[in-house]
Design a protein around this motif. Sequence first.
Motif, short mmCIF file in Angstrom:
data_model
loop_
_atom_site.label_atom_id
_atom_site.label_comp_id
_atom_site.label_asym_id
_atom_site.label_seq_id
_atom_site.Cartn_x
_atom_site.Cartn_y
_atom_site.Cartn_z
N ILE B 91 0.79 -1.23 -0.06
CA ILE B 91 0.07 0.09 -0.02
C ILE B 91 0.78 1.24 -0.05
CG2 ILE B 91 -1.36 1.44 1.37
CD1 ILE B 91 -3.04 -1.12 2.09
N ARG B 92 2.12 1.06 0.60
CA ARG B 92 3.02 2.17 0.93
C ARG B 92 3.21 3.01 -0.56
NH1 ARG B 92 8.62 -0.50 2.57
NH2 ARG B 92 8.54 -2.03 0.94
N ARG B 93 3.20 2.23 -1.54
CA ARG B 93 3.65 2.74 -3.13
C ARG B 93 2.41 3.45 -3.57
NH1 ARG B 93 7.44 -1.61 -6.01
NH2 ARG B 93 8.87 -2.36 -4.40
N ARG B 94 1.34 3.35 -3.11
CA ARG B 94 0.31 4.07 -3.75
C ARG B 94 -0.30 5.37 -3.20
NH1 ARG B 94 -1.88 -1.28 -4.12
NH2 ARG B 94 -3.90 -0.71 -2.90
N GLY B 95 -0.89 6.32 -3.63
CA GLY B 95 -1.42 7.35 -3.29
C GLY B 95 -0.55 8.48 -3.48
N PRO B 96 -1.11 9.70 -2.87
CA PRO B 96 -0.19 10.91 -2.79
C PRO B 96 1.12 11.14 -2.52
CG PRO B 96 -2.06 11.34 -1.50
CD PRO B 96 -2.14 9.87 -1.92
N LEU B 97 1.44 10.19 -1.45
CA LEU B 97 2.76 10.33 -0.70
C LEU B 97 3.37 8.85 -0.97
CD1 LEU B 97 2.57 13.10 0.41
CD2 LEU B 97 3.44 11.95 2.53
N ALA B 99 5.86 5.62 -1.37
CA ALA B 99 7.05 5.39 -0.88
C ALA B 99 8.24 5.28 -2.01
CB ALA B 99 7.16 4.05 0.06
N THR B 100 9.22 6.19 -1.85
CA THR B 100 10.31 5.91 -2.73
C THR B 100 11.11 4.65 -2.81
OG1 THR B 100 12.13 6.84 -1.16
CG2 THR B 100 10.74 8.49 -2.05
N ARG B 101 11.77 4.71 -3.84
CA ARG B 101 12.73 3.26 -4.20
C ARG B 101 13.44 3.00 -2.98
NH1 ARG B 101 13.28 1.19 -8.95
NH2 ARG B 101 11.21 2.43 -9.46
N GLU B 102 13.97 4.04 -2.14
CA GLU B 102 14.83 3.79 -1.13
C GLU B 102 14.20 2.92 0.05
OE1 GLU B 102 16.66 7.36 -0.25
OE2 GLU B 102 17.70 7.76 -2.36
N MET B 103 13.04 3.71 0.20
CA MET B 103 12.16 3.12 1.46
C MET B 103 11.91 1.70 1.13
SD MET B 103 9.72 6.23 1.96
CE MET B 103 10.17 8.03 1.76
N CYS B 104 11.64 1.09 -0.12
CA CYS B 104 11.26 -0.14 -0.26
C CYS B 104 12.21 -1.18 -0.56
CB CYS B 104 10.61 0.09 -1.68
SG CYS B 104 8.95 0.85 -1.63
N GLN B 105 13.58 -0.67 -0.37
CA GLN B 105 14.46 -1.81 0.02
C GLN B 105 14.36 -2.64 0.83
OE1 GLN B 105 18.07 0.73 -0.09
NE2 GLN B 105 18.25 1.21 -1.98
N ARG B 106 13.63 -2.23 1.97
CA ARG B 106 13.46 -3.11 2.93
C ARG B 106 12.01 -3.24 2.81
NH1 ARG B 106 16.95 -1.49 8.25
NH2 ARG B 106 19.12 -1.99 7.52
N PRO B 107 11.30 -4.42 3.35
CA PRO B 107 10.05 -4.82 3.27
C PRO B 107 9.33 -3.82 4.29
CG PRO B 107 11.19 -6.97 3.67
CD PRO B 107 12.13 -5.85 3.80
N CYS B 108 7.85 -3.56 4.04
CA CYS B 108 7.28 -3.03 4.80
C CYS B 108 7.40 -3.33 6.33
CB CYS B 108 5.85 -2.84 4.72
SG CYS B 108 4.57 -1.95 5.31
N GLY B 109 7.25 -2.41 7.17
CA GLY B 109 7.62 -2.83 8.74
C GLY B 109 6.23 -3.49 9.33
N ILE B 110 5.07 -3.20 8.60
CA ILE B 110 3.86 -4.01 9.13
C ILE B 110 3.99 -5.73 8.59
CG2 ILE B 110 1.58 -4.21 8.68
CD1 ILE B 110 1.07 -1.43 8.65
N ALA B 111 4.59 -5.86 7.40
CA ALA B 111 4.74 -7.15 6.93
C ALA B 111 5.74 -7.76 7.76
CB ALA B 111 5.09 -7.08 5.51
N ARG B 112 6.70 -6.95 8.15
CA ARG B 112 7.99 -7.71 8.79
C ARG B 112 7.20 -8.14 10.24
NH1 ARG B 112 11.36 -3.37 7.68
NH2 ARG B 112 11.32 -2.96 9.90
#
Lengths: 155, 155
Positions: B91-97, B99-112
């Motif tokens: 979800i973090r990759r969608r919407g008006p804000l 997540a950048t590519r750098e943030m997505c290098q690690r899995p989402c905190g919720i998923a972890r």
Amino acid sequence: MSAGVEWALHCCVVISQAEEPVPAARLATFHEVSRTYLAKNLQALSRAGLVRTTEGRDGGYELTRSAPKISVLDVVQAVDGAEPAFRCTEIRRRGPLPATREMCQRPCGIARVMAAAEQAWRDSLASVSVAALAADLDASTGGTGLEGLRGWLSA
Amino acid sequence: MSAGVEWALHCCVVISQAEEPVPAARLATFHEVSRTYLAKNLQALSRAGLVRTTEGRDGGYELTRSAPKISVLDVVQAVDGAEPAFRCTEIRRRGPLPATREMCQRPCGIARVMAAAEQAWRDSLASVSVAALAADLDASTGGTGLEGLRGWLSA
DNA sequence: GCCACCTTACTCGGATAAGGACTGTCCGAGTCGCTAAGG
DNA sequence: CCTTAGCGACTCGGACAGTCCTTATCCGAGTAAGGTGGC
């Protein structure tokens, strides 16, 4: 597991960063998901007492407790239900060799194993709070994620 | 979770006490469940390589490994599938804000967090074997349960 | 008496319908803020 | 200038269809044992 759990967790993180009530429409826009269906999941949070709703203009959702006091397990159980995934149907009591009353004084061994596993799962989820999720998000963004989020909420 | 998991676990305990192949019809009679549907679940065990099938007269199911080498987790994953219950949809990759590519290098905190909880659940199930289930059943019956079961299997 | 073959019955396996739960949507009840009129 | 009544728009909440997965079932392909006939 319901996909709405993921939405609800993300919403809780967003709400935790806002000082004003956040309407469901704004949360739906932020996550780019269906507004009406997201409302359904937020209603589950409301029923569980995790969020408080304010109706009318400038209304929306806000947390009833501080973010460190709300665990991931609370959100998961609110949306997905608190019923255990494994349900023992007492097979041992049926068939040609049914378990006697004495054997049934203790739960079935299989049920105990499954219950213990689910308890470990719950313990793991209960050890993480919404505040920890927000802090992790902030760390992943280098300290600018929460600030940008708060700015978007104000605008 | 599928109800067939419970059936499969009980069946594994029964099969572990038999020295000869046990047909599905006998297992269904013992547990007083649908014969055809139980066969479907046993097929899942067969595909996972936990049981070996012998066709024709005096055929049936038998364990491919010794009971202590088969964990409850193996049976659960064979029947219910090994896919994780929680699936991150990013979800973090969608919407008006987004997540950048750098943030997505690690899995989402919720998923972890969810992945860690499921890992704890798996670890708990992996620590119990079918042999342990049989031993527990024997202890609950005062040492006569497995003997009666073996007698019924021979008859 | 021994062997080969056939019959027979039994086994599993995958392909096929019915029910329930998750997903997605809509409109109505209630409420708060804003506006405008009156004192 | 202050109070107050009304209005309007925005909010949540529960009730209503669509679609996928679990449950339940059936029949066919394959196989091993047992009996029978021949050598």
